[in-house]
Design a protein around this motif. Sequence first.
Motif, mmCIF file in Angstrom:
data_model
loop_
_atom_site.group_PDB
_atom_site.id
_atom_site.type_symbol
_atom_site.label_atom_id
_atom_site.label_comp_id
_atom_site.label_asym_id
_atom_site.label_seq_id
_atom_site.Cartn_x
_atom_site.Cartn_y
_atom_site.Cartn_z
ATOM 1 N N GLN A 141 57.857 -101.445 40.468
ATOM 2 C CA GLN A 141 56.530 -101.928 40.123
ATOM 3 C C GLN A 141 55.998 -102.844 41.227
ATOM 4 O O GLN A 141 56.652 -103.806 41.626
ATOM 5 N N ASP A 177 66.166 -101.152 29.445
ATOM 6 C CA ASP A 177 65.752 -99.952 30.172
ATOM 7 C C ASP A 177 64.292 -99.635 29.865
ATOM 8 O O ASP A 177 63.982 -98.636 29.208
ATOM 9 N N PRO A 178 63.366 -100.464 30.349
ATOM 10 C CA PRO A 178 61.952 -100.263 30.006
ATOM 11 C C PRO A 178 61.346 -99.093 30.760
ATOM 12 O O PRO A 178 61.791 -98.725 31.858
ATOM 13 N N GLY A 179 60.327 -98.521 30.178
ATOM 14 C CA GLY A 179 59.527 -97.541 30.901
ATOM 15 C C GLY A 179 58.589 -98.258 31.866
ATOM 16 O O GLY A 179 58.445 -99.484 31.808
ATOM 17 N N GLU A 180 57.936 -97.514 32.725
ATOM 18 C CA GLU A 180 57.065 -98.130 33.723
ATOM 19 C C GLU A 180 55.930 -98.927 33.084
ATOM 20 O O GLU A 180 55.657 -100.053 33.483
ATOM 21 N N SER A 181 55.275 -98.339 32.090
ATOM 22 C CA SER A 181 54.150 -99.026 31.461
ATOM 23 C C SER A 181 54.614 -100.243 30.676
ATOM 24 O O SER A 181 53.938 -101.274 30.638
ATOM 25 N N GLU A 182 55.796 -100.145 30.039
ATOM 26 C CA GLU A 182 56.340 -101.277 29.287
ATOM 27 C C GLU A 182 56.642 -102.447 30.212
ATOM 28 O O GLU A 182 56.316 -103.600 29.906
ATOM 29 N N TYR A 183 57.244 -102.148 31.350
ATOM 30 C CA TYR A 183 57.567 -103.228 32.279
ATOM 31 C C TYR A 183 56.292 -103.821 32.889
ATOM 32 O O TYR A 183 56.173 -105.041 33.026
ATOM 33 N N ARG A 184 55.336 -102.969 33.243
ATOM 34 C CA ARG A 184 54.085 -103.461 33.811
ATOM 35 C C ARG A 184 53.395 -104.407 32.827
ATOM 36 O O ARG A 184 52.901 -105.464 33.208
ATOM 37 N N HIS A 238 64.580 -98.426 39.072
ATOM 38 C CA HIS A 238 64.313 -99.209 37.872
ATOM 39 C C HIS A 238 62.905 -99.793 37.980
ATOM 40 O O HIS A 238 62.504 -100.278 39.047
ATOM 41 N N PRO A 239 62.100 -99.755 36.908
ATOM 42 C CA PRO A 239 60.718 -100.237 36.985
ATOM 43 C C PRO A 239 60.577 -101.653 37.533
ATOM 44 O O PRO A 239 59.585 -101.967 38.206
#
Length: 249
Positions: A89, A223-230, A84-85
């Motif tokens: 991250q 369920d965010p994507g990597e860029s969304e969570y970053r 999970h991001p």
Amino acid sequence: MDVRVQGTGPTEPFLSARDLFETEYDLDRPVWVYVREDPDERTWTSHDAEGHDLSISRQAASSAMARELALHEFAHMHRNEQAHPSHTQSTEEALYLALSGRSVERRKLTHCYQIANHMKDIYADDLTLSVAPADKLVAFLESSLATALADRPADPTNWTRLTPAADPEITAVNAAFALALVERHGLVSRDHRLYDLAHAAAQDAPGIRFERFKDRFRSLADDPGESEYRKALVDVTREYAIDEPQAAD
């Protein structure tokens, strides 16, 4: 789930937590639980390709919250295995993106790591609250916030901040996290004492945009994507450390 308790501490809380967790989730890798004698030992986990390690003090392992602590850590392990991001991250990378070229107080930098941990905890507790009652968690949040407020100085403008826990600003963010978690899962009514405590914490730190932090924590995507969570982590870091929210790179 393969849970192996090492040391002479109690095993029941960890096995009970395993049984509850298995009703909805599973872990592919074994869990090694190390019960430490040091009463000040913080509960922490580490992960590698061979399995997960959970270190916990005997005092914590024998407390009324032991099962809930174990469940919470199992949830972190699950998020780690699922990549999970929030758990892949790098906090250091996000802080670099957020604060590059800025001068930030050491205490605020320390608080940024705590805020990043809150975001991880949101996603861990999304799992734990789906398999276990919330009463002990709510009581823990209430007690922790009440203790932090009781420790605050009588004159906040004339005291030296010695620890992050005693700092009104991070206490207000912690209160925002607590309310965000209970509202995200509908755990308490609006007349619950937690709201009064959070209001007091917000008043002690007028420079903190309490509602903004609460909304940021509460509305984290499932369920965010990597860029969304970053971006979410970068934005909340900038909000706290430099009070100038910007778009993430």
